[in-house]
Design a protein around this motif. Sequence first.
Motif, PDB file in Angstrom:
ATOM      1  N   ILE A  83       5.049  19.759  19.174  1.00  0.00           N
ATOM      2  CA  ILE A  83       6.070  20.361  20.032  1.00  0.00           C
ATOM      3  C   ILE A  83       6.161  19.598  21.356  1.00  0.00           C
ATOM      4  O   ILE A  83       7.259  19.300  21.842  1.00  0.00           O
ATOM      5  N   ASP A  84       5.008  19.274  21.946  1.00  0.00           N
ATOM      6  CA  ASP A  84       4.997  18.565  23.226  1.00  0.00           C
ATOM      7  C   ASP A  84       5.582  17.159  23.109  1.00  0.00           C
ATOM      8  O   ASP A  84       6.091  16.610  24.091  1.00  0.00           O
ATOM      9  N   ASN A  85       5.487  16.561  21.912  1.00  0.00           N
ATOM     10  CA  ASN A  85       5.994  15.194  21.708  1.00  0.00           C
ATOM     11  C   ASN A  85       7.278  15.179  20.882  1.00  0.00           C
ATOM     12  O   ASN A  85       7.550  14.206  20.174  1.00  0.00           O
ATOM     13  N   ALA A  86       8.064  16.254  20.993  1.00  0.00           N
ATOM     14  CA  ALA A  86       9.288  16.374  20.197  1.00  0.00           C
ATOM     15  C   ALA A  86      10.249  15.214  20.447  1.00  0.00           C
ATOM     16  O   ALA A  86      10.812  14.645  19.501  1.00  0.00           O
ATOM     17  N   ASN A  87      10.431  14.850  21.703  1.00  0.00           N
ATOM     18  CA  ASN A  87      11.359  13.752  22.013  1.00  0.00           C
ATOM     19  C   ASN A  87      10.881  12.431  21.431  1.00  0.00           C
ATOM     20  O   ASN A  87      11.679  11.637  20.913  1.00  0.00           O
ATOM     21  N   LEU A  88       9.583  12.190  21.506  1.00  0.00           N
ATOM     22  CA  LEU A  88       9.026  10.953  20.956  1.00  0.00           C
ATOM     23  C   LEU A  88       9.195  10.909  19.441  1.00  0.00           C
ATOM     24  O   LEU A  88       9.543   9.877  18.874  1.00  0.00           O
ATOM     25  N   ILE A  89       8.968  12.052  18.781  1.00  0.00           N
ATOM     26  CA  ILE A  89       9.092  12.126  17.320  1.00  0.00           C
ATOM     27  C   ILE A  89      10.536  11.869  16.885  1.00  0.00           C
ATOM     28  O   ILE A  89      10.794  11.199  15.882  1.00  0.00           O
ATOM     29  N   LYS A  90      11.479  12.387  17.659  1.00  0.00           N
ATOM     30  CA  LYS A  90      12.887  12.259  17.290  1.00  0.00           C
ATOM     31  C   LYS A  90      13.455  10.866  17.566  1.00  0.00           C
ATOM     32  O   LYS A  90      14.308  10.381  16.826  1.00  0.00           O
ATOM     33  N   LYS A  91      12.967  10.219  18.629  1.00  0.00           N
ATOM     34  CA  LYS A  91      13.602   8.984  19.080  1.00  0.00           C
ATOM     35  C   LYS A  91      12.885   7.709  18.645  1.00  0.00           C
ATOM     36  O   LYS A  91      13.492   6.633  18.642  1.00  0.00           O
ATOM     37  N   ILE A  97      -8.423  17.493   4.839  1.00  0.00           N
ATOM     38  CA  ILE A  97      -7.626  17.147   3.651  1.00  0.00           C
ATOM     39  C   ILE A  97      -6.406  18.058   3.552  1.00  0.00           C
ATOM     40  O   ILE A  97      -5.281  17.596   3.338  1.00  0.00           O
ATOM     41  N   VAL A  98      -6.628  19.372   3.719  1.00  0.00           N
ATOM     42  CA  VAL A  98      -5.516  20.329   3.669  1.00  0.00           C
ATOM     43  C   VAL A  98      -4.523  20.029   4.785  1.00  0.00           C
ATOM     44  O   VAL A  98      -3.296  20.053   4.578  1.00  0.00           O
ATOM     45  N   GLY A  99      -5.045  19.741   5.979  1.00  0.00           N
ATOM     46  CA  GLY A  99      -4.169  19.447   7.110  1.00  0.00           C
ATOM     47  C   GLY A  99      -3.326  18.214   6.879  1.00  0.00           C
ATOM     48  O   GLY A  99      -2.123  18.192   7.188  1.00  0.00           O
ATOM     49  N   LEU A 100      -3.912  17.168   6.321  1.00  0.00           N
ATOM     50  CA  LEU A 100      -3.166  15.940   6.036  1.00  0.00           C
ATOM     51  C   LEU A 100      -2.107  16.160   4.962  1.00  0.00           C
ATOM     52  O   LEU A 100      -0.980  15.654   5.070  1.00  0.00           O
ATOM     53  N   LEU A 101      -2.466  16.933   3.933  1.00  0.00           N
ATOM     54  CA  LEU A 101      -1.495  17.217   2.873  1.00  0.00           C
ATOM     55  C   LEU A 101      -0.344  18.069   3.407  1.00  0.00           C
ATOM     56  O   LEU A 101       0.831  17.820   3.085  1.00  0.00           O
ATOM     57  N   LEU A 102      -0.679  19.062   4.222  1.00  0.00           N
ATOM     58  CA  LEU A 102       0.358  19.914   4.809  1.00  0.00           C
ATOM     59  C   LEU A 102       1.250  19.105   5.744  1.00  0.00           C
ATOM     60  O   LEU A 102       2.479  19.255   5.741  1.00  0.00           O
ATOM     61  N   PHE A 103       0.622  18.245   6.534  1.00  0.00           N
ATOM     62  CA  PHE A 103       1.375  17.396   7.453  1.00  0.00           C
ATOM     63  C   PHE A 103       2.322  16.472   6.685  1.00  0.00           C
ATOM     64  O   PHE A 103       3.486  16.308   7.064  1.00  0.00           O
ATOM     65  N   ARG A 104       1.815  15.880   5.614  1.00  0.00           N
ATOM     66  CA  ARG A 104       2.640  14.959   4.823  1.00  0.00           C
ATOM     67  C   ARG A 104       3.841  15.681   4.221  1.00  0.00           C
ATOM     68  O   ARG A 104       4.950  15.133   4.184  1.00  0.00           O
ATOM     69  N   LYS A 105       3.625  16.906   3.753  1.00  0.00           N
ATOM     70  CA  LYS A 105       4.702  17.654   3.129  1.00  0.00           C
ATOM     71  C   LYS A 105       5.740  18.121   4.149  1.00  0.00           C
ATOM     72  O   LYS A 105       6.945  18.129   3.883  1.00  0.00           O
ATOM     73  N   ALA A 106       5.263  18.531   5.324  1.00  0.00           N
ATOM     74  CA  ALA A 106       6.161  19.105   6.330  1.00  0.00           C
ATOM     75  C   ALA A 106       6.776  18.064   7.245  1.00  0.00           C
ATOM     76  O   ALA A 106       7.759  18.352   7.938  1.00  0.00           O
ATOM     77  N   SER A 107       6.234  16.841   7.253  1.00  0.00           N
ATOM     78  CA  SER A 107       6.680  15.817   8.203  1.00  0.00           C
ATOM     79  C   SER A 107       8.180  15.549   8.163  1.00  0.00           C
ATOM     80  O   SER A 107       8.816  15.439   9.219  1.00  0.00           O
ATOM     81  N   PRO A 108       8.813  15.448   6.974  1.00  0.00           N
ATOM     82  CA  PRO A 108      10.267  15.168   6.966  1.00  0.00           C
ATOM     83  C   PRO A 108      11.114  16.269   7.611  1.00  0.00           C
ATOM     84  O   PRO A 108      12.214  15.990   8.092  1.00  0.00           O
ATOM     85  N   GLU A 109      10.604  17.503   7.630  1.00  0.00           N
ATOM     86  CA  GLU A 109      11.371  18.617   8.176  1.00  0.00           C
ATOM     87  C   GLU A 109      11.058  18.893   9.640  1.00  0.00           C
ATOM     88  O   GLU A 109      11.696  19.741  10.268  1.00  0.00           O
ATOM     89  N   MET A 110      10.080  18.204  10.187  1.00  0.00           N
ATOM     90  CA  MET A 110       9.654  18.481  11.554  1.00  0.00           C
ATOM     91  C   MET A 110      10.743  18.192  12.572  1.00  0.00           C
ATOM     92  O   MET A 110      10.965  18.964  13.509  1.00  0.00           O
ATOM     93  N   SER A 111      11.403  17.057  12.406  1.00  0.00           N
ATOM     94  CA  SER A 111      12.435  16.675  13.381  1.00  0.00           C
ATOM     95  C   SER A 111      13.507  17.730  13.508  1.00  0.00           C
ATOM     96  O   SER A 111      13.963  18.065  14.611  1.00  0.00           O
ATOM     97  N   ASP A 112      13.933  18.302  12.393  1.00  0.00           N
ATOM     98  CA  ASP A 112      14.953  19.352  12.420  1.00  0.00           C
ATOM     99  C   ASP A 112      14.424  20.619  13.083  1.00  0.00           C
ATOM    100  O   ASP A 112      15.134  21.281  13.856  1.00  0.00           O
TER     101      ASP A 112
END
Length: 264
Positions: free
Chosen positions: A95-103, A247-262
């Motif tokens: 959340i704190d790095n939202a602009n960096l993630i988007k741009k 491991i769970v965190g990395l798998l969850l992150f990988r799955k959710a990463s494409p939807e994070m920007s939105d």
Amino acid sequence: MLGLLRGIWSYRQFIIDSIRNDFANRFARSRFGFIWMVAQPLAMVLVYALILSEILAARLPGIDNQYAYAIYLSAGFLAWTLFFELLNRTLTLFIDNANLIKKMRFPRIALPIIVMGTGLINNVILFIAILGVFAVLGHLGGSELLWIVPMMLLTAALALGFGLILGVLNVFIRDVGQFVTIVLQFWFWLTPIVYPLVIVPEEYRHLFHYNPLFPIVNAYQNILVYGHSPSVASLLPTAILALCLLIVGLLLFRKASPEMSDAL
């Protein structure tokens, strides 16, 4: 999973520069930057020691030092400070790095790695400061102090495992951040940091073994307070939990990463 690791390696210089810039920005225009880094936890130790030392000092067997309680507190706070900093920062990291993630195009998994690197360096500096305080108080350690390195890594792994899962969930459900803040307050007091386990009624002591942070804090106390090497067997469940959470965190992150920007 291998793709995430390759991304981390490919952007290793970006990670190193980000950690360096984090320190540079933190101490910009500050003449006593490193002092302020350790002043807060040491001040907290001093406050608790002044308030509670007379009550609890007599119940710390095996320490022949008039500052026994302050030493005990320092050991617990060293572990808690690292755990709290990493978990708290990772919780709002995306959340704190939202602009960096988007741009900017880069592997987002680099962000928690940067936080972990910064947190470990902070904790090493605090550890050195605590050793200096111990030397002044006449409490010098031996070769068992080398155990602090793997203990820091285990603490960081546990915090990062929890933080990565909760940080991803917090992007989509903002109530998670508020809830975890409250839980951390209870977690602190349910871990024997400002009090020894011996003051807890015996019939309730076994409940502390369900606290994954308890073996870590106990190991720090054994190393720094009593000069004993920690029990590897007691740390094994926490190490397994930390690995599973990562491991769970990395798998969850990988799955959710494409939807994070939105979501951001």
